[in-house]
Enzyme design. Structure first.
Site, PDB file in Angstrom:
ATOM      1  N   HIS A   1      -4.015 -11.043   5.539  1.00 41.08           N
ATOM      2  CA  HIS A   1      -3.824  -9.694   4.993  1.00 41.08           C
ATOM      3  C   HIS A   1      -3.500  -8.724   6.133  1.00 41.08           C
ATOM      4  O   HIS A   1      -3.947  -8.919   7.267  1.00 41.08           O
ATOM      5  CB  HIS A   1      -5.107  -9.254   4.283  1.00 41.08           C
ATOM      6  CG  HIS A   1      -4.947  -8.049   3.419  1.00 41.08           C
ATOM      7  ND1 HIS A   1      -5.051  -6.773   3.913  1.00 41.08           N
ATOM      8  CD2 HIS A   1      -4.681  -7.934   2.092  1.00 41.08           C
ATOM      9  CE1 HIS A   1      -4.861  -5.915   2.917  1.00 41.08           C
ATOM     10  NE2 HIS A   1      -4.632  -6.584   1.810  1.00 41.08           N
TER      11      HIS A   1
ATOM     12  N   ASP B   1      -6.923  -3.351  -4.852  1.00 38.85           N
ATOM     13  CA  ASP B   1      -7.081  -2.223  -5.756  1.00 38.85           C
ATOM     14  C   ASP B   1      -6.510  -0.972  -5.101  1.00 38.85           C
ATOM     15  O   ASP B   1      -6.176  -0.990  -3.914  1.00 38.85           O
ATOM     16  CB  ASP B   1      -8.537  -2.044  -6.199  1.00 38.85           C
ATOM     17  CG  ASP B   1      -9.491  -1.757  -5.061  1.00 38.85           C
ATOM     18  OD1 ASP B   1      -9.098  -1.922  -3.885  1.00 38.85           O
ATOM     19  OD2 ASP B   1     -10.637  -1.358  -5.337  1.00 38.85           O
TER      20      ASP B   1
ATOM     21  N   PHE C   1      -0.066  -0.862  -1.906  1.00 38.64           N
ATOM     22  CA  PHE C   1       0.193  -0.527  -0.501  1.00 38.64           C
ATOM     23  C   PHE C   1       0.933   0.795  -0.312  1.00 38.64           C
ATOM     24  O   PHE C   1       0.958   1.344   0.783  1.00 38.64           O
ATOM     25  CB  PHE C   1       0.957  -1.652   0.226  1.00 38.64           C
ATOM     26  CG  PHE C   1       0.203  -2.939   0.291  1.00 38.64           C
ATOM     27  CD1 PHE C   1      -0.883  -3.091   1.150  1.00 38.64           C
ATOM     28  CD2 PHE C   1       0.562  -4.012  -0.520  1.00 38.64           C
ATOM     29  CE1 PHE C   1      -1.596  -4.284   1.192  1.00 38.64           C
ATOM     30  CE2 PHE C   1      -0.147  -5.210  -0.471  1.00 38.64           C
ATOM     31  CZ  PHE C   1      -1.228  -5.337   0.380  1.00 38.64           C
TER      32      PHE C   1
END
Length: 220
Positions: A180, A60, A73
């Protein structure tokens, strides 16, 4: 608020079936919602389906006011210091291809066909994942299905993004999966994964222009 011009993405079922309810829920939320309304669909505005060559999925938007501007990002060009996940992305990029953009504004990627899509497109300021239950995820599912109409490179960082891989219909795709880039997980397989050179090798082998990952957002 009327939808901005998102071109061919407007034909997705999401905008008839899901968006009205999400829009109403956001309108009733008296918190400061990020990014600003005019930027909420920026990723879809900048990268049309026919131009999408690479898809990078985020979660999000950044919950810090002034950071998020509608692309996963990415941050506004004047943001310093950079969010830690983006710092790690740039660290891996430097190690991988030896260059990085001069700011955290990734619109230069979007203009080359890199769709930077969050799976949730709104967030209350200071409350990460505060809108994860609104139903935004249906949009990401449908975007993945649509982009899979032609060979596409998918970069899936982290388990939430990788869980959406089932929505990528079979095809001559490149699917890159790793940890991630967040500080909590980057050392568990994100660093050293070399996704940027891998995408460019795949594109080059297909006879397509490579992505200039170090391109600044101002470049046309």
């Amino acid at each position: 608020m009327a939808l901005p011009d998102i071109g061919a993405w407007r034909d997705l079922d999401f905008f008839a079936s899901d968006w009205p309810g999400i829009e109403a829920a956001i309108a009733q939320d008296d918190r400061d919602i990020l990014p600003p309304q005019v930027q909420r669909f920026a990723a879809l505005q900048l990268t049309q389906p026919e131009n999408t060559r690479v898809v990078i999925l985020g979660q999000d938007p950044y919950p810090t006011p002034g950071h998020a501007h509608g692309l996963a990002f990415s941050v506004e060009p004047d943001v310093t210091p950079l969010p830690r996940s983006l710092l790690n992305i740039f660290k891996e990029m430097q190690d991988d291809i030896g260059a990085v953009p001069t700011t955290g504004d990734l619109r230069g990627w979007a203009r080359q066909g890199v769709l930077l899509l969050n799976t949730v497109l709104s967030v209350p300021a200071g409350e990460a994942h505060g809108h994860k239950a609104l139903g935004w995820q249906a949009l990401a599912h449908q975007v993945l299905e649509k982009t899979a109409d032609k060979p596409t490179a998918y970069i899936l960082w982290g388990k939430p993004a990788q869980a959406l891989a089932d929505h990528i219909r079979p095809g001559d795709h490149l699917v890159i999966k790793s940890a991630h880039p967040s500080p909590l997980s980057a050392s568990r397989g994100f660093f050293g994964s070399k996704p940027f050179s891998a995408v460019n090798t795949w594109l080059k082998n297909r006879g397509e222009p490579v992505i200039d990952w170090a391109r600044n957002s101002e470049a046309e």
